[in-house]
Enzyme design. Structure first.
Site, PDB file in Angstrom:
ATOM      1  N   GLU B 409      48.636 117.938  70.244  1.00 30.22           N
ATOM      2  CA  GLU B 409      48.584 119.035  69.925  1.00 30.22           C
ATOM      3  C   GLU B 409      48.304 120.467  70.345  1.00 30.22           C
ATOM      4  O   GLU B 409      47.955 121.120  69.425  1.00 30.22           O
ATOM      5  CB  GLU B 409      49.610 119.175  69.047  1.00 30.22           C
ATOM      6  CG  GLU B 409      50.278 118.052  68.290  1.00 30.22           C
ATOM      7  CD  GLU B 409      51.947 118.103  68.621  1.00 30.22           C
ATOM      8  OE1 GLU B 409      52.001 119.428  69.180  1.00 30.22           O
ATOM      9  OE2 GLU B 409      52.729 117.864  68.466  1.00 30.22           O
TER      10      GLU B 409
HETATM   11  C1  LIG Z   1      47.951 109.012  72.310  1.00 25.88           C
HETATM   12  C2  LIG Z   1      47.613 110.613  73.021  1.00 25.88           C
HETATM   13  C3  LIG Z   1      49.320 111.345  72.924  1.00 25.88           C
HETATM   14  C4  LIG Z   1      49.638 112.530  73.515  1.00 25.88           C
HETATM   15  N1  LIG Z   1      51.312 112.408  74.095  1.00 25.88           N
HETATM   16  C5  LIG Z   1      51.565 113.603  74.463  1.00 25.88           C
HETATM   17  C6  LIG Z   1      52.802 113.480  74.875  1.00 25.88           C
HETATM   18  O1  LIG Z   1      53.670 113.014  74.427  1.00 25.88           O
HETATM   19  N2  LIG Z   1      53.027 114.699  76.145  1.00 25.88           N
HETATM   20  C7  LIG Z   1      51.981 114.891  76.513  1.00 25.88           C
HETATM   21  O2  LIG Z   1      52.215 115.750  76.943  1.00 25.88           O
HETATM   22  N3  LIG Z   1      50.377 115.667  76.261  1.00 25.88           N
HETATM   23  C8  LIG Z   1      50.429 114.627  75.448  1.00 25.88           C
HETATM   24  N4  LIG Z   1      48.865 113.746  75.189  1.00 25.88           N
HETATM   25  C9  LIG Z   1      48.248 114.923  76.097  1.00 25.88           C
HETATM   26  C10 LIG Z   1      46.768 115.701  75.230  1.00 25.88           C
HETATM   27  O3  LIG Z   1      47.666 116.486  74.664  1.00 25.88           O
HETATM   28  C11 LIG Z   1      46.179 115.837  75.929  1.00 25.88           C
HETATM   29  O4  LIG Z   1      45.379 114.623  75.666  1.00 25.88           O
HETATM   30  C12 LIG Z   1      45.196 117.386  75.126  1.00 25.88           C
HETATM   31  O5  LIG Z   1      46.142 118.183  75.449  1.00 25.88           O
HETATM   32  C13 LIG Z   1      44.067 117.728  75.755  1.00 25.88           C
HETATM   33  O6  LIG Z   1      43.846 117.698  76.738  1.00 25.88           O
HETATM   34  P1  LIG Z   1      42.799 116.442  77.792  1.00 25.88           P
HETATM   35  O7  LIG Z   1      42.471 115.209  77.558  1.00 25.88           O
HETATM   36  O8  LIG Z   1      42.919 116.628  78.921  1.00 25.88           O
HETATM   37  O9  LIG Z   1      41.441 116.870  77.582  1.00 25.88           O
HETATM   38  P2  LIG Z   1      40.414 118.358  78.198  1.00 25.88           P
HETATM   39  O10 LIG Z   1      41.244 119.476  78.360  1.00 25.88           O
HETATM   40  O11 LIG Z   1      40.222 117.922  79.457  1.00 25.88           O
HETATM   41  O12 LIG Z   1      39.354 118.152  76.673  1.00 25.88           O
HETATM   42  C14 LIG Z   1      38.229 117.911  77.575  1.00 25.88           C
HETATM   43  C15 LIG Z   1      37.099 118.396  76.298  1.00 25.88           C
HETATM   44  O13 LIG Z   1      37.436 119.768  76.529  1.00 25.88           O
HETATM   45  C16 LIG Z   1      37.544 120.815  75.975  1.00 25.88           C
HETATM   46  N5  LIG Z   1      37.830 122.486  76.507  1.00 25.88           N
HETATM   47  C17 LIG Z   1      39.402 121.823  77.211  1.00 25.88           C
HETATM   48  N6  LIG Z   1      39.436 123.381  77.428  1.00 25.88           N
HETATM   49  C18 LIG Z   1      38.931 124.118  77.287  1.00 25.88           C
HETATM   50  C19 LIG Z   1      37.734 125.208  77.208  1.00 25.88           C
HETATM   51  N7  LIG Z   1      38.736 126.785  78.271  1.00 25.88           N
HETATM   52  N8  LIG Z   1      37.115 126.191  75.835  1.00 25.88           N
HETATM   53  C20 LIG Z   1      36.429 125.178  75.604  1.00 25.88           C
HETATM   54  N9  LIG Z   1      36.842 123.496  75.124  1.00 25.88           N
HETATM   55  C21 LIG Z   1      37.421 123.593  76.325  1.00 25.88           C
HETATM   56  C22 LIG Z   1      38.278 120.565  74.548  1.00 25.88           C
HETATM   57  O14 LIG Z   1      38.142 120.691  73.306  1.00 25.88           O
HETATM   58  C23 LIG Z   1      37.845 118.563  74.459  1.00 25.88           C
HETATM   59  O15 LIG Z   1      36.379 118.941  73.641  1.00 25.88           O
HETATM   60  C24 LIG Z   1      48.742 112.777  73.859  1.00 25.88           C
HETATM   61  C25 LIG Z   1      47.532 112.428  74.207  1.00 25.88           C
HETATM   62  C26 LIG Z   1      47.055 111.277  73.476  1.00 25.88           C
HETATM   63  C27 LIG Z   1      45.689 110.953  73.641  1.00 25.88           C
END
Ligand SMILES: Cc1cc2nc3c(=O)[nH]c(=O)nc-3n(C[C@H](O)[C@H](O)[C@H](O)COP(=O)(O)OP(=O)(O)OC[C@H]3O[C@@H](n4cnc5c(N)ncnc54)[C@H](O)[C@@H]3O)c2cc1C
Ligand SMILES: Cc1cc2nc3c(=O)[nH]c(=O)nc-3n(C[C@H](O)[C@H](O)[C@H](O)COP(=O)(O)OP(=O)(O)OC[C@H]3O[C@@H](n4cnc5c(N)ncnc54)[C@H](O)[C@@H]3O)c2cc1C
Lengths: 601, 601
Positions: B409
């Site tokens: 989220e």
């Molecule tokens: C168990 C699980 C269930 C999920 N369920 C769903 C689902 O039902 N539907 C769906 O669509 N998604 C789902 N997700 C995905 C989830 O929403 C994403 O994992 C989350 O939004 C983070 O994206 P990412 O994993 O690509 O991390 P990234 O975006 O790659 O982030 C990595 C790190 O970088 C930081 N970061 C990224 N951008 C910035 C910025 N601009 N400034 C500062 N810091 C930054 C983040 O805070 C984090 O610390 C799920 C994930 C998990 C693990």
């Protein structure tokens, strides 16, 4: 009678009231050639035998743990500090720490097996054994022919280790004891050949320690492997003793001496546990920055985002601080052992006393570093985002494994309270003069503060003054608390916890500063730019923790004018003349970590 | 044009600059009979269908998750807020929160499945669907005949959700789209019948949203179940679309509207996620105190030790604060929806705007409560000692499950920065007047502080003044930062994070005070003694966080005289006239929790 040398080495806890010169502390940059070779060979071993098999460790491959333990034995790693006459390498305490540290970052499972065997599983015999006991058991343990386990905890006796219900009954002929009882949470139980077991004889006040060989035909049964949050391939079982017969000569030290043995074994375990958490922090930080440099969001490597930089900087800084304090204390222990040997103690006696002396520092390190690795792994997960939650990346296992370090070897609550409790005891005994300095602080509070602007041109001039002031905060708070509560202080746990947080930060911050100062002096300030930034950042954070805990304590036991005066004193003691811009410091530190694509210090 | 009613409800973010009267906030003690009945029936369901099966959830029994979801559908829980004409119960937003909250404490697996389905899986259609789309899909979703999933994230697009590479190509006859791409981390993917999918049309700047039925003969394949740290029985899979054909009428809202849908869906998801973490805190606290009352060490129930009391008090207090703020915001949303409907908006439009309005509060709650449950579970483990590390007790699963709430989220970093970013945007747009109040604070800094001793005899008189001062800290820091960095503020993430910590604490602390004040006024102060203690404790901790973050920020962007002036201002704004003795407050709170042997508020 104190020898000349003894006078020069700080006693345990004295860091609080004596100034340490940077030349007098040992740092990782002081490793001898021998120590470096040892480190490198352990790193190589870890990279070859442990890291590639993380998946198998995670899949609870207990046999692998045993196999790698045996290989570690072949390399001599299990007997680093064991004297040569008992089959060990006879190296000093610092070398033991190095091995403990670098062998531990692959998985908490191996780290625990290694620690339980070499530390609490072997040390009770090397420290307290008779010549016969040592001859019989230590060579096997030092080489990995046998493995040891340490059976203290029982279902009803954890933190209150002396309350165990396991009993030892002397046979009519006086030649043996029968052991009956249940031990719980015994690391290495599955594959060890020998237990250090604590049991009570009759209605003794204190428990007694026995060496018990694991003969399953001798009334010993094991529970199933426990299902644990982490350290999945560490064997942890219950051990049941039912009329287990132990020869009387297998008693360690004397009857009723068990509690002392237990505490001293744990004590060494604590500083080694700190070491074991250090290389994990390094590895988590390295893995995290590598991911952050690779991973792009918003067309930017996430390592370019301030939020990620903040994390990387704090992770690196805490690790650097942990190293600084751990090796400072380790060398104190080593020196004190040498000093005692020089003044006629047996090696065994010397080692015992040497380690006992620094029990406060051992507790401090255990708490600080176990919390740092937890925080480090937590930020590691967060940097990986969703991938951090996946078992396909190494962060989540690091996080789960880290959790145990705050529970075993004495919970962090117990160690926090111990650190302050032991210090107060030392003061009472006159081993550390706290009362004088505490009185001086009290007097200072009544006096008029100096308004001179001091000369801060030298490196860390203000920072060192700051550390001196933090010590005053401790003395002010603890001094007043001792006065108010006297023997009831033990019951004021919130206060003790707050005081210990202050104590911990002082030791960690001072060690970090001293290490950096020493290196700046010999290698040049320019070469230590980032380390200087880390030392400043650590101190700033420490000051903030000290202020918070100091304030809370003062408010809790002082009222009215006294409260106001102490709060004013606190304010003075935590005030910088020139505040460091920690946002910039973090940026600089993170840039370095980013640029090197690893933990580079 | 604003209606009369609109003027009376605080707009989102306005809490920072307007005083809220305690009568004007909604509290859990204001639940209507209907809401209480709903709560009780959900608790009963949770106790019957979820809690007893924790082991099966932990053992990744995905079928159980699906089965219980279906039962929840039979009970009507999946359609609480869905209008009756689409098969739902048509209840208000507060009721939705209640269901979300009480259904979630059994296991994070069910909580996630429930949230993904009822929140992000269903809401996009209820909020943005055409009448036909709603008629076709919502009744099935509301009853649990079908389950929904939300497919936004891709391997390369997480936080940067609008950067996805999944594409949608219009067919030549204009009647359908072909979807190609890879979605990742899709909750409920294993058992859902329908996906909300985001894809890009041509080179559109923004993505577009589609309803896609899960027909495995239509180019849809699923990855294996992910191996996760926690929420073990929540189905999380990759979803691959290969020439999947979607009728053109399954586009939600217009072309390029997908990003807005995604953000608004997440938005509601955030406050519901906060709710979902609340009952878990309650349950962890209850389980912990029951253990602590049972477990004896040193012949004492460990709940009698100050170290354990400290934990219990903080756990309970944070939970109470989370409840206070969550329901305050939930009712604001509900009222705003009602107000908009009253002024002629369709229910759909009203709901959309109502939720959008409080996006800041939703982010604040998501961050605060997800961190509270993590901390709560962490202390839960620690209270259990070694048993906390065992899978045989419920603490470790709570700890692992909690970890996801800080990642999905929107990560907590993203939400922190959003909360401040949105506020600044609102100020720019004139929706919230920050500039005036910020200027007033700046003027106050230059003026002479009043030395009158105010009358603090009324309940919370000093505390409310304190909250007002904390708001000044935010205005001082954020105001100066906006001035210094202007449009570059976005790049100052450390600063944004610090500012958001201040903002979060203000909202949480104020909500806690107001709830307690309201209850004290109507039920009598005596009945709220412990709640008053919790409100004071929470505020004290909040002040300390505000001070730390304020100081760090000021030092980072101000120098010399300006820095000194702002630090002086800060000091004034965080200073109590009468410091509360938080050691005593914690004792009193813990005694209550201990005595009731559960979270009793
Ligand atoms: C168990 C699980 C269930 C999920 N369920 C769903 C689902 O039902 N539907 C769906 O669509 N998604 C789902 N997700 C995905 C989830 O929403 C994403 O994992 C989350 O939004 C983070 O994206 P990412 O994993 O690509 O991390 P990234 O975006 O790659 O982030 C990595 C790190 O970088 C930081 N970061 C990224 N951008 C910035 C910025 N601009 N400034 C500062 N810091 C930054 C983040 O805070 C984090 O610390 C799920 C994930 C998990 C693990
Ligand atoms: C994986 C694992 C491996 C282990 N390996 C070994 C081993 O090899 N050998 C061995 O002997 N033991 C081992 N242990 C046991 C470990 O040392 C104990 O779990 C630890 O000492 C805590 O004891 P406990 O679990 O009984 O917790 P308790 O003592 O019941 O503590 C519960 C809580 O109460 C607090 N508490 C207890 N007493 C006080 C007090 N006086 N004041 C304030 N707070 C208090 C604790 O801090 C904790 O928060 C292991 C445990 C685990 C989980």
């Amino acid at each position: 009678m104190e020898t000349q040398l003894e006078k020069e080495i700080l006693r345990g806890g004295q860091f609080l009231v004596k100034e340490t010169k940077c030349e007098d502390i040992f740092t990782p940059e002081d490793f001898s050639e021998e120590q470096k070779m040892m480190r490198d060979s352990v790193i190589e071993f870890n990279d070859r035998e442990i890291i590639p098999h993380r998946d198998r460790f995670e899949a609870k491959d207990y046999a692998l743990t045993e196999e790698v333990m045996r290989k570690a034995g072949d390399m001599g790693f299990l007997g680093v500090s064991v004297p040569e006459e008992y089959g060990g390498l006879g190296m000093g305490f610092v070398s033991t720490m190095i091995v403990c540290e670098y062998i531990s970052s692959g998985t908490g499972s191996f780290s625990t097996a290694f620690g339980a065997h070499t530390g609490i599983g072997t040390m009770p015999i090397t420290l307290y054994g008779t010549e016969e006991q040592k001859q019989k058991y230590v060579p096997r343990l030092a080489t990995g022919e046998w493995f040891g386990a340490y059976a203290l905890t029982e279902p009803g006796a954890g933190s209150d280790a002396n309350s165990g219900k396991t009993i030892a009954t002397l046979s009519e002929d006086g030649k043996s004891y029968k052991i009956n009882g249940q031990k719980m949470w015994i690391s290495n139980a599955g594959f060890c050949q020998m237990f250090i077991v604590f049991a009570r004889i009759e209605n003794d006040k204190n428990i007694t320690c026995f060496i018990i060989e694991k003969d399953l035909n001798n009334g010993i049964t094991l529970g199933e492997e426990e299902h644990k949050l982490g350290i999945h391939a560490s064997s942890t079982r219950q051990v049941f003793f039912s009329d287990t017969v132990v020869p009387a000569e297998n008693m360690l030290a004397g009857r009723g001496e068990g509690f002392k043995i237990a505490m001293n074994a744990l004590n060494i375990g604590r500083i080694k546990l700190a070491a074991a958490c250090l290389d994990s922090q390094r590895r988590v930080t390295t893995t995290a920055v590598q991911y952050a440099n690779e991973r792009k969001q918003f067309n930017t490597p996430i390592s370019d985002f301030g939020a990620i930089k903040l994390k990387l900087a704090e992770m690196a800084t805490n690790c650097y601080a942990g190293e600084s304090a751990s090796y400072r204390a380790a060398k104190n222990i080593e020196d004190r052992i040498a000093m005692r040997e020089a003044s006629g103690n047996s090696h065994q006696e010397a080692e015992l006393k040497g380690v006992e002396e620094y029990a406060i520092e051992c507790s401090i390190l255990k708490v600080a570093v176990s919390e740092d690795i937890q925080h480090c792994a937590d930020e590691g997960i967060q940097i990986f985002g969703g991938m951090g939650f996946s078992k396909d990346t190494p962060m989540e296992a690091a996080w789960r494994d880290a959790r145990i370090a705050r529970i075993y070897e004495g919970t962090n609550e117990i160690n926090r309270m111990l650190s302050v409790g032991m210090l107060v005891k030392k003061a009472m005994k006159g081993h550390v003069d706290l009362l004088g300095p505490a009185q001086a602080v009290a007097d200072e509070l009544m006096g008029i503060p100096s308004f001179e602007t001091p000369d801060y041109s030298e490196l860390f001039a203000e920072e060192k003054e700051m550390v001196a002031k933090l010590k005053k905060v401790f003395l002010m708070v603890a001094g007043a608390a001792v006065q108010k509560f006297g023997p009831d202080l033990d019951g004021q746990q919130q206060l003790l916890l707050a005081a210990s947080d202050i104590l911990i930060e002082i030791y960690m911050a001072e060690s970090t500063l001293l290490r950096t100062e020493k290196n700046a002096k010999r290698f040049g300030e320019a070469s230590q730019e980032i380390q200087i930034a880390m030392a400043k950042l650590y101190l700033y954070n420490a000051v903030s923790i000290v202020e918070k805990n100091g304030k809370e304590s003062i408010i809790s036991f002082a009222e009215g004018d006294e409260q106001r005066m102490m709060l004013m004193g606190l304010k003075r003691f935590v005030k910088y003349t020139n505040y460091p811009d920690i946002v910039d410091l973090r940026k600089a530190i993170a840039e370095k970590v980013k640029g090197e694509n690893k933990y580079p210090f």
